[in-house]
Design a protein around this motif. Structure first.
Motif, mmCIF file in Angstrom:
data_model
loop_
_atom_site.group_PDB
_atom_site.id
_atom_site.type_symbol
_atom_site.label_atom_id
_atom_site.label_comp_id
_atom_site.label_asym_id
_atom_site.label_seq_id
_atom_site.Cartn_x
_atom_site.Cartn_y
_atom_site.Cartn_z
ATOM 1 N N CYS A 61 1.977 7.805 2.040
ATOM 2 C CA CYS A 61 3.295 7.870 1.398
ATOM 3 C C CYS A 61 3.609 6.579 0.663
ATOM 4 O O CYS A 61 4.090 6.592 -0.463
ATOM 5 C CB CYS A 61 4.383 8.121 2.433
ATOM 6 N N LEU A 62 3.302 5.460 1.305
ATOM 7 C CA LEU A 62 3.610 4.177 0.688
ATOM 8 C C LEU A 62 2.766 3.949 -0.561
ATOM 9 O O LEU A 62 3.243 3.479 -1.576
ATOM 10 C CB LEU A 62 3.378 3.040 1.688
ATOM 11 N N LEU A 95 -0.816 9.195 7.177
ATOM 12 C CA LEU A 95 0.218 9.787 6.316
ATOM 13 C C LEU A 95 1.212 8.745 5.851
ATOM 14 O O LEU A 95 1.640 8.747 4.704
ATOM 15 C CB LEU A 95 0.952 10.898 7.081
ATOM 16 N N MET A 96 1.572 7.841 6.772
ATOM 17 C CA MET A 96 2.524 6.786 6.404
ATOM 18 C C MET A 96 1.970 5.945 5.268
ATOM 19 O O MET A 96 2.637 5.694 4.276
ATOM 20 C CB MET A 96 2.787 5.861 7.606
ATOM 21 N N MET A 108 1.652 6.163 -2.456
ATOM 22 C CA MET A 108 2.126 7.056 -3.495
ATOM 23 C C MET A 108 3.231 6.391 -4.311
ATOM 24 O O MET A 108 3.267 6.488 -5.525
ATOM 25 C CB MET A 108 2.664 8.314 -2.841
ATOM 26 N N ALA A 109 4.121 5.696 -3.590
ATOM 27 C CA ALA A 109 5.266 5.119 -4.286
ATOM 28 C C ALA A 109 4.859 3.969 -5.184
ATOM 29 O O ALA A 109 5.489 3.705 -6.189
ATOM 30 C CB ALA A 109 6.291 4.648 -3.277
ATOM 31 N N SER A 110 3.805 3.279 -4.795
ATOM 32 C CA SER A 110 3.433 2.138 -5.620
ATOM 33 C C SER A 110 2.558 2.575 -6.784
ATOM 34 O O SER A 110 2.125 1.770 -7.580
ATOM 35 C CB SER A 110 2.734 1.083 -4.777
ATOM 36 N N CYS A 111 2.293 3.835 -6.862
ATOM 37 C CA CYS A 111 1.446 4.328 -7.937
ATOM 38 C C CYS A 111 2.295 4.522 -9.186
ATOM 39 O O CYS A 111 3.038 5.477 -9.324
ATOM 40 C CB CYS A 111 0.808 5.633 -7.511
#
Lengths: 1022, 461
Positions: free
Chosen positions: B11-12, B7-8, B14-17
């Motif tokens: 999440c990370l 999950l971690m 996702m942000a760089s997408c």
């Protein structure tokens, strides 16, 4: 909970025996009967059991943060904010050790699976729940700088905008009510001004959903007309009575988790939740009046005419041949109207009714609140102008706090409707010549020749505003493991506004009538969807506590606006529909904002004394150019609860609380509007077609390099409590530095536009001190008196701005000075010979025509310090609460607003006794009515001189609230009433100020000052 | 715990997408990239400058129109309101300037955006030529007025803000060189006919064509004292009788009349032209209509001049007479059926340009013939002089009574002929001021100079 069903009076006298009996009763009720039977039949098997429980304080409120250790194994945990705890592998005959502030207690397990613990301690505000950045904490365990205003304080204030309740109560937060008109926005500044030209507003989060502070955050090409541009959205969503608490997050530790949006601090609003207990109904009604507290002293007709005649004489002009002298030559000079009394002197009314229903058990809690508010205006048209709000707030939680699955749903919605004039009459009320005739003998609008400003006509120009707004949030959480919780927070907000403005024929001056009546119709829609998956992990073992929060945000907001202008309506009856206009034009605008991020927080607590936290967030925002959309923000914070050290406790037994805090981190500012980096083409509003084809035009200059503004924040603080927290002192020192300033940099018009948005290497520093002192002065049973005093000192400074001298800001900013500084000419009084104002130039000589170099007198318009003092006195059933707020500041005075004395406008009495050829010793220059006369020009310079920016400090009795609690009485019980209270409240009752103007707070001569409000209320609980 | 890590990482990631923060441009607005991918949208972009000029521009409307400000500065107009006094008394300061600075440079930006944008291969060649021609014509036209009001002005030929924000005031001849280059190119690119924005031939003379470029070239050559070239361009136009000839005084300002070379279509609501709305007096001048024609101009018409009868009006109020220009007869018109368009370029000026150009070249009889062509229309006797200087003065006077209240001709003429100090030192005194020669060039606003320190203030301010 059984306990909550019992009358309070009995419980407070509980002794230990009774407590045990009670707890036993609770256990019986709570535990499964079958299990209980099993327990009894096999007492000797001794298997380790799982124990959960609840810890309550003397007042039967949940106690958070109490450490519970199993004596034989040393396994420990702490109670959560609901006071509950859970331990596994507990030997049934073991003992639980309880530790906490003023707590040291033992509870035998005795094989119970559920243990209710009622402690004879009274906890103070240290353990109240703060909702801070996706988590909850208490002041005791906090590492950041956070302040809170609670429901009791909000309810005491007769305000319709919850943000106004923060005034004077929060260290570091400066609140200004921009106008006394209902619905106008409140300006909030947390720890000063970080940004030179971009958004300075804090992020507002209601029940987990970010709310735009107002409609002005987009860079829409579709403007909004009228005086009220819908104001703060928060006030259009929730009634202050439905708010449980407002937390103001200030430093990096508290705000970094909000990343790019948190540069200016964060305001977290939590609505009231249902509580366990039998159904409770609260009814609440208030009514009152509000009015303008202070009038300006203005010239009467005779003084006005003397001034005007003297002006003509001074200018050697003959009124008889002048184009603008009807007030002397034609008007009835015997008339006198006190325009302030006439136009803004009425008392407006306010009334409000609220109902709230709450109910709950261990599995489900519900609260539903509803409110109706109606307020009218101080303008002289009865109650025709008014604002009406109907709101609704619901909170439902399903599932036990300690259970596996929990759902929390919050919903707030409001319908707000107002009928307002298009223009605030305050400016006219103070500037109309006192003998102006604006109505004829039968009350019809009268237009003096060459006069096209009629206050009564303004009152016929109306705007009808209707907004329907809702914010909803659902949090689904599931415990994967005992210490691992997965959460999904889903939020949405829907904001809609419609504004219809009508300018009827009857309100138009004769010259404008041929163009016909006008209408404008605006629609604004905004919606946000938000999804935030989160993961919470807690490890609590042997005095080590690790809390981890990981999460992500996906937010998408869209706003849509359209506007239709309708001109050329030649019959007021046809103003009902914009389709009747002979000429209609429309404009439309929309925008999208996307925001995505990953965030995390790690908190490590050792022995409840050493707290360390690490926060990070990687943010992406669509408001920036393609290559600079992502940035990382983070903070590190720590606290040491030194008062809990054994040696300190022994040495300083009177020290009940002591904590040192420190934090450092970065946050960002993306309040720049959408699409700033793009050059957009549209058909500009109001442009007709040419040869049947419309035109497309670029709306600005593009700049794909637009990046974030970054604020680096340092905060150091200490919390002290003395004598069982009867005296509490909180001190914070901070320093925020904003770099990469994103400026709407003025560019020469030869570029095609007045501005371009670009990052400049300018650094702005805000540094300051904040003090909060709470004391309980008297704790006597029938006589309870507490005081809270806060004061904030802040200093803003432009640290560096390479290239400032070449930049267009060179006349507005100076390195080493506040960015709120205004540079002014130095006023040197009236020149005795020429009779006009003169100014000291840069060489120290007097001149009547100073140049740009002579604007060297800088005045900082940000407050030097501000704060509040509140006293709460409880005597028998009476509670008296007095809040005084104060600020030390400078601001623009009447000179900035009034035209040159001698012109066709009224003047304050300060303009009396002017220089003339016969009396040359005067403080006021000679009257002049001639444009471009020496006096006219000198007055223009005076308006930009230090004479026009003077002290605007004030001490204001912000709020006084008296309530009487009808606690007992047979008739109450007979009516099924649990309690009843009566209250009287007043806002802005009086002000001590030397300010030369209407009001030192909003410092406006065009907008109504914040009104004085007096209100009576009754509240009943069933 | 594995799940935690997954999950971690999730999440990370996702942000760089970056895709997640890619927004659509606003649906209701186009970008530079999308406008110039389409002939029709590009045409709409070129349409904007005309709309701006025709609808509510400082060029054409209101108390601060180019024509009124120039008229007040010169000897053509009078005013009753204090706000105009700094213009009227030739007492401008850098705090106040004619708003055409900002407006014309904004129009130049849009025109340059078209010039840059239509290079996109998606634009068809014919459309590119037409739009390019119009854009270059307008860029020259706008710079022409800037250089004549302010003297040295920045020459702006790009939309690039970083360059433009540092631009210096270019010498007048540099600006004129670019104006001439633009006009010559425009003349090549533009067609003989008038077109609609969607490239069909029309009788509406509201977009510049080849002949508008010719007319401007003739004027600019005259202003830069290239008399042979001015004569050639004017001759080309005057000889094109298939499309242009002098019309009666009554119809010279009607829409699409044969004298007009370029007009601005009437698109504002309630009026045909702002000139008509603003200048026709029905009552004593007041705050709303403060400007009247000066008695100086009114009295300078020769006896029997039909233009005084047909093109001026006069009202009497409070025992005073207020003359006013009456070229445009429609004061208000709420219907969409318009009869008058604002004339920008007309043939009469070409006759006077040629007369002047010929006079300077010593072609006195030919010059006289051109001058007399204009005089005859006004029912005046022919000028007989053979003296060049007298003839030039006669042409100046003729321009004064022929072109008054049109685009500031008089103010520009006084400056280019160098006669301004001689004339204005008397006129300004009569207006209640003191003539200072530097006032012939308007000042640049203080704020503009602050925004671009490379800009020098007009000398004298």
């Amino acid at each position: 909970m059984m306990s909550l069903l019992l009358p309070i009076e009995k419980l407070t006298r509980c002794n230990k025996v009774r407590l045990s009996l009670l707890l036993l009763a609770i256990v019986c009720l709570m535990s499964n009967a079958a299990q209980a039977r099993q327990q009894k039949s096999t007492p000797k098997q001794d298997p380790a059991i799982k124990v959960s429980g609840l810890v309550l304080n003397k007042k039967w409120e949940p106690l958070a943060g109490v450490r519970i250790t199993v004596k034989s194994t040393g396994i420990s945990t702490t109670t959560d904010e609901g006071g509950t705890f859970e331990l596994t592998n507990v030997p049934p005959n073991d003992t639980l050790l309880l530790e906490g502030l003023n707590i040291r207690s033992k509870v035998p397990v005795k094989g119970r699976k559920y243990i209710g613990i009622h402690l004879q301690v009274m906890t103070g505000n240290l353990d109240e729940v703060h909702v801070v950045g996706y988590t909850k904490t208490s002041r005791r365990m906090m590492t950041g700088a956070v302040a809170q205003v609670k429901a009791e304080q909000i309810e005491k204030q007769p305000v319709t905008n919850p943000l106004l309740a923060l005034q004077g109560r929060v260290p570091g937060l400066f609140v200004v009510q921009s106008s006394g008109m209902p619905g106008t926005p409140v300006i909030l500044r947390i720890r000063g001004y970080n940004s030179i030209s971009n958004g300075k507003d804090p992020l507002i989060v209601l029940d987990g959903v970010p709310i735009p502070i107002d409609l002005g955050t987009g860079n829409s090409s579709v403007g909004l007309g009228g005086i009220v541009q819908f104001g703060n959205y928060l006030a259009l969503i929730i009634n202050p009575g439905d708010i449980e608490s407002i937390d103001v997050l200030k430093d990096a530790d508290a705000t970094a988790i909000y990343g790019a949006r948190a540069a200016n601090g964060v305001i977290v609003i939590t609505s009231k939740k249902g509580k366990e207990g039998r159904m409770q109904i609260e009814l609440d009604a208030r009514t009152g009046i509000s009015r303008v507290a202070k009038k300006m002293d203005l010239l009467n007709t005779q003084q006005y005419l003397d001034m005007r005649r003297q002006a003509f004489k001074n200018d050697k002009a003959n009124p008889a041949t002048s184009f603008l002298a009807d007030d002397i030559t034609k008007w009835d000079t015997a008339r006198y109207t006190d325009w302030q009394k006439e136009l803004i002197g009425r008392s407006a009314s306010f009334s409000e009714a609220r109902v709230a229903v709450g109910w709950g058990n261990a599995n489900m809690k519900v609260r539903i609140g509803g409110a109706y508010q109606r307020s009218t205006l101080v303008f002289p048209v009865g109650d025709h102008f008014n604002n009406r709000k109907i709101s609704f707030n619901t909170n439902i939680s399903i599932g036990r706090e300690s259970g596996r699955f929990q759902v929390l749903v919050s919903f707030s919605g409001m319908s707000d409707r107002s009928v307002l004039p298009l223009q605030d009459l305050t400016g006219m009320a103070i500037m109309l010549p006192p003998h102006t005739k604006l109505k004829d003998s039968v009350g019809n609008i009268f237009w003096p020749a060459n006069w096209n400003a009629n206050a009564y006509a303004e009152l016929l120009k109306e705007q009808y505003t209707q907004t329907y707004n809702a914010v909803g949030n659902a949090v689904l959480s599931y415990k994967l493991l005992d210490n691992l919780k997965i959460k999904l927070s889903l939020g949405t907000s829907v904001l809609t506004a419609r504004d219809l403005q009508r300018t009827p024929l009857v309100a138009l001056p004769p010259v404008e009538k041929p163009r016909g009546a006008r209408m404008r119709l605006y629609h604004n829609n905004m919606y946000t969807v938000l999804a935030e998956p989160q993961l919470e992990y807690t490890l609590d073992r042997n005095g080590h506590k690790i809390e981890v929060l990981l999460g992500g945000t996906y937010q998408k907001s869209r706003n849509e606006r359209d506007m239709t202008l309708g001109n050329g309506i030649f019959n007021d009856v046809m103003l009902n529909n914009i389709a009747n206009a002979t000429d209609t034009r429309a404009a439309q605008d929309d925008g999208e904002y996307k925001y995505v991020s990953a965030f995390g927080r790690l908190q490590y607590t050792l022995s409840n004394r050493y707290i360390f936290s690490l926060t990070g967030r990687r943010d992406g925002s669509s408001r920036f150019g393609a290559d600079s959309r992502f940035a990382t923000f983070g903070a590190i914070g720590g606290a040491w609860r030194f008062a809990d050290e054994r040696k300190v406790k022994e040495a300083l037994p009177w020290l009940s609380d002591g904590k040192l805090r420190a934090s450092y981190g970065t946050t960002g500012n993306d309040q720049i509007g959408n699409y700033t980096y793009l050059a957009l083409y549209n058909t500009p509003i109001g442009t007709p077609a040419y040869q049947g084809l419309n035109g497309l035009a670029a709306t600005g200059l593009d700049n794909p390099a637009v990046k974030w503004e970054v604020v680096r924040k340092i905060n150091l603080g200490f919390d002290l409590g003395f004598f069982e927290d009867r005296i509490q002192l909180y001190v914070d020192a901070y320093r925020n530095r904003t770099s990469n300033q994103l400026l709407q940099q003025p560019v020469p018009l030869i570029t095609g536009f007045p501005y371009i948005t670009a990052n400049r290497p300018a650094f702005v520093q805000n540094a300051g001190w904040e003090f909060l002192l709470n004391t309980i002065n008297s704790k006597h049973r029938a006589w309870h008196w507490s005081t809270s005093f806060n004061i904030s000192f802040q200093r803003n400074k432009l640290l560096k701005y390479p290239g400032l001298e070449e930049s267009p800001y060179k006349d507005q900013l100076q390195v080493g000075r506040s960015i709120n500084t205004i540079f002014l000419y130095q006023h040197a009084g009236v020149d005795a010979l020429r009779g006009i104002y003169v100014f000291s130039n840069s060489e120290g000589r007097d001149t009547a025509t100073p140049g740009p170099k002579d604007k060297f007198q800088g005045e900082n318009l940000a407050p030097a310090f501000f704060g509040g003092l509140s006293n709460t006195v409880q005597w028998a059933n009476f509670t008296l609460d007095i809040l005084v707020s104060f600020a030390k500041q400078k601001g623009p005075n009447y000179l900035t607003a009034f035209p040159v004395p001698g012109a066709m406008h009224n003047q304050p009495v300060e303009a009396l006794y002017a220089w003339n050829i016969d009396s040359k010793q005067a403080n006021v220059q000679y009257y002049s009515q001639l444009v471009n006369s020496p006096a006219y020009k000198s007055y223009g310079f005076t308006q930009s001189s230090d004479a026009a920016y003077t002290d605007a400090s004030y001490i204001r009795l912000k709020n006084i609230a008296l309530s009487y609690q009808v606690l007992q009485g047979a008739w109450l019980t007979k009516m099924g009433l649990k309690s009843m209270s009566l209250s009287a409240q007043a806002q802005n009752l009086f002000t001590i100020t030397g300010y030369k103007g209407l009001d030192p707070e909003n410092q406006s001569f065009r907008a109504l000052p914040p009104l004085q409000v007096i209100m009576l209320g009754i509240k009943a609980t069933f | 715990m594995k799940r935690v890590y997954i999950l971690m990482i999730g999440c990370l990631l996702m942000a760089s997408c970056k895709k997640l923060v890619e927004t659509n441009p606003p649906g209701s607005q186009l970008t530079q990239a999308t406008v110039f991918k389409n002939d029709g949208a590009a045409a709409a972009a070129m349409n904007y400058p005309y709309i701006k000029m025709a609808a509510t521009s400082n060029t054409t409307s209101g108390q601060f129109s180019l024509d009124i400000m120039a008229g007040l500065s010169a000897d053509e107009d009078s005013t009753v309101i204090p706000a105009d006094m700094d213009f009227y008394r030739n007492d401008l300061t850098p705090r106040r300037s004619l708003a055409i600075w900002g407006e014309y440079y904004q129009l130049i930006f849009h025109v340059n955006a078209v010039i840059e944008g239509i290079q996109d291969p998606a634009i068809s060649a014919a459309v590119r030529n037409q739009l390019m021609g119009e854009a270059l014509f307008l860029r020259a036209f706008l710079h022409h007025y800037l250089v004549n009001f302010y003297g040295k002005v920045p020459l702006v030929t790009t939309t690039y803000a970083a360059t433009n924000s540092k631009a210096v005031r270019a010498p007048q001849d540099t600006v004129y060189k670019q104006i001439i280059a633009d006009l010559r190119q425009a003349k090549q690119l533009l067609g003989n006919d008038y077109y609609t924005p969607l490239w069909t031939v029309t009788t509406e003379r509201v977009r510049p064509n080849k002949w508008a470029a010719t007319a401007m070239l003739a004027r600019v050559y005259l202003y830069t004292k290239q008399y042979a070239l001015a004569e050639a361009e004017a001759t080309e136009l005057i000889n094109h009788t298939a499309a242009y000839n002098l019309v009666s005084l009554d119809s010279a300002f009607l829409k699409n009349n044969r004298e007009s070379i370029w007009q601005l279509q009437s698109i504002a609501t309630g009026v045909d032209t702002w000139e008509g709305a603003q200048r026709i007096l029905t009552a004593k001048p007041d705050n709303f209509k403060p400007v009247s024609m000066s008695h100086r101009l009114y009295n300078s018409f020769e006896a029997g001049d039909q233009r005084k009868i047909k093109w001026t009006g006069r009202i009497t109020a409070d025992g005073r007479q207020y003359p006013f220009p009456y070229k445009y007869k429609v004061m208000s018109n709420n219907s969409t059926n318009k009869s008058e368009y604002l004339v920008v370029l007309r043939l009469a000026e070409q006759y006077l340009i040629r007369a002047e150009a010929r006079a300077w070249q010593g072609k006195i009889p030919e010059a006289r013939a051109d001058l007399n062509a204009i005089r005859r229309r006004a029912a005046l006797l022919d000028v007989q002089t053979t003296d060049r200087d007298l003839l030039l003065l006669a042409i100046e006077q003729e321009r004064r009574v022929e072109l008054f209240a049109e685009w500031g001709h008089r103010w520009l003429d006084l400056k280019r002929t160098g006669r301004i100090d001689e004339v204005m030192s008397i006129v300004t005194a009569q207006k209640g001021g003191v003539w200072k020669s530097h006032q012939q060039w308007y000042p640049i606003l203080e704020t503009e100079i602050r925004a671009n320190p490379n800009l020098e203030q007009t000398p004298g301010y």
